[in-house]
Write an enzyme that holds these catalytic residues in place. Sequence first.
Site, PDB file in Angstrom:
ATOM      1  CE  LYS A  72      34.681  50.806  21.133  1.00 23.00           C
ATOM      2  NZ  LYS A  72      35.375  50.374  22.348  1.00 23.00           N
TER       3      LYS A  72
HETATM    4  O1  G3P Z   1      35.093  49.313  25.379  1.00 30.20           O
HETATM    5  C1  G3P Z   1      34.050  50.037  25.950  1.00 30.20           C
HETATM    6  C2  G3P Z   1      33.488  49.470  27.231  1.00 30.20           C
HETATM    7  O2  G3P Z   1      33.366  48.083  27.150  1.00 30.20           O
HETATM    8  C3  G3P Z   1      34.153  49.975  28.484  1.00 30.20           C
HETATM    9  O3  G3P Z   1      33.815  49.241  29.633  1.00 30.20           O
HETATM   10  O4  G3P Z   1      34.155  48.669  32.010  1.00 30.20           O
HETATM   11  O5  G3P Z   1      35.208  50.749  31.081  1.00 30.20           O
HETATM   12  O6  G3P Z   1      32.763  50.629  31.439  1.00 30.20           O
HETATM   13  P1  G3P Z   1      34.002  49.846  31.120  1.00 30.20           P
END
Ligand code: G3P
Length: 221
Positions: free
Chosen positions: A84
Amino acid sequence: MKIFLDTANVDEIRQGVEWGLVDGVTTNPSLASKEKIADFSSLVRNILKVTPGPVSIEVVATDYNGMVQQAGKIAALGENAVVKIPMTLDGLKAIRTLKEKRIPVNCTLIFSPVQALFAAKSGAEYVSPFVGRLDDIGEDGMFIIEQIKTIFANYNISTKILVASIRNPVHVLRSAIIGADVVTMPFEVLKKLPSHPKTDEGLARFMDDWKKLFPTGDFPL
Ligand code: G3P
């Protein structure tokens, strides 16, 4: 549409795999920090072992050389490791280098369709637009998924759209209607998807009616 779990928790992944619902996993530094583990290397190796498909592991360097070096270490962990890389100018340069080395990249922290186009042009295998965080600031996160889908179709781009920052079942439904390649979601959202109150109500009624016929619950076949 592939379903990935957005977690660094091995028990959640195991459970999702047992249900037959998990095709892959995405992690990030915030998710890893929730696990409060002493040994990051063992955690990542365990995740790679229990996951039947790709596992995205994020670099924590922000400069080109650092990202490429950390990407090499991630890629060496196993065939299902995906690196990533954040959507920055150094990130784009790193993605190009990693493409030449045939190391698969998931370009993360994407908040606009043009960022997704640039990541794809640099050679990313996946782009991760964060829909929930766009909703949080009053935008319609899913709208950029539609735009990315159109742009990729216009230019025959094979980079996969991985919808990230999913917060609810509607994000998953809209992703499927648009034709996103992958959705990655927290365990709590995954658990909600197969449920419907009418399913629960219907099942309870079937069980009650059966007991009218066989009060002990027998199934005499
Ligand atoms: O892994 C990246 C993403 O899915 C993060 O999600 O909920 O922290 O905005 P969130």
